[in-house]
Design a protein around this motif. Sequence first.
Motif, PDB file in Angstrom:
ATOM      1  N   HIS A   1      -5.167  42.289 -15.077  1.00 12.04           N
ATOM      2  CA  HIS A   1      -4.428  43.491 -14.726  1.00 12.04           C
ATOM      3  C   HIS A   1      -5.256  44.776 -14.749  1.00 12.04           C
ATOM      4  O   HIS A   1      -4.742  45.840 -14.523  1.00 12.04           O
ATOM      5  CB  HIS A   1      -3.239  43.662 -15.684  1.00 12.04           C
ATOM      6  CG  HIS A   1      -2.239  42.565 -15.576  1.00 12.04           C
ATOM      7  ND1 HIS A   1      -2.255  41.474 -16.398  1.00 12.04           N
ATOM      8  CD2 HIS A   1      -1.205  42.387 -14.728  1.00 12.04           C
ATOM      9  CE1 HIS A   1      -1.267  40.667 -16.062  1.00 12.04           C
ATOM     10  NE2 HIS A   1      -0.618  41.179 -15.065  1.00 12.04           N
TER      11      HIS A   1
ATOM     12  N   GLU B   1       5.855  51.293 -11.871  1.00 10.78           N
ATOM     13  CA  GLU B   1       7.021  51.903 -12.516  1.00 10.78           C
ATOM     14  C   GLU B   1       7.212  53.349 -12.043  1.00 10.78           C
ATOM     15  O   GLU B   1       8.326  53.781 -11.764  1.00 10.78           O
ATOM     16  CB  GLU B   1       6.853  51.839 -14.038  1.00 10.78           C
ATOM     17  CG  GLU B   1       8.057  52.271 -14.815  1.00 10.78           C
ATOM     18  CD  GLU B   1       9.257  51.350 -14.672  1.00 10.78           C
ATOM     19  OE1 GLU B   1      10.385  51.870 -14.803  1.00 10.78           O
ATOM     20  OE2 GLU B   1       9.093  50.142 -14.439  1.00 10.78           O
TER      21      GLU B   1
ATOM     22  N   ASP C   1       0.814  48.159 -13.543  1.00 13.79           N
ATOM     23  CA  ASP C   1       2.254  48.086 -13.835  1.00 13.79           C
ATOM     24  C   ASP C   1       2.845  49.474 -14.045  1.00 13.79           C
ATOM     25  O   ASP C   1       3.981  49.742 -13.642  1.00 13.79           O
ATOM     26  CB  ASP C   1       2.524  47.205 -15.056  1.00 13.79           C
ATOM     27  CG  ASP C   1       2.335  45.730 -14.751  1.00 13.79           C
ATOM     28  OD1 ASP C   1       2.315  45.349 -13.552  1.00 13.79           O
ATOM     29  OD2 ASP C   1       2.204  44.938 -15.712  1.00 13.79           O
TER      30      ASP C   1
END
Length: 144
Positions: free
Chosen positions: A9, A124, A120
């Motif tokens: 990630h 969001e 991530d």
Amino acid sequence: MERVEDQKHGSRGIITNIQRLCTHDGPGSRTTVFFKGCPLRCVWCHNPETQNASLETGWNQGKCIGCLECLKACPSGALALLEDGTIKKNLHRCTNCGKCADICPAKAMVRYGRSISAADLALELEKDQDFFRATGGGVTLSGG
């Protein structure tokens, strides 16, 4: 903010909260991301749980219902019940695994911080772009 590389990630950070529809930290409607790891230690700090860069657990005595599930869930035996009914955490034994907070039915045990990847977090924050366009707002990064 302490940054960690994750092969899957990319960069990761520790945040305590994502607060939407903020109006005090810049123009328009904003989303504020509260990072952990602020070194300033301001006496007027409204978010002292963000000062330490590490994941932490805390206990809110006023919410505790005395079920002692947290003591049973703690794999390191870091929690103890004192005679006055308060729960004491041994900081040297606590690994901040969060199992006490996960099991607490009254939410008296809480986690301060969660790890999130930059990718991530961006996903969001993208959810709020219509508000940003309509109000001239944006994102405020706070703490860390």
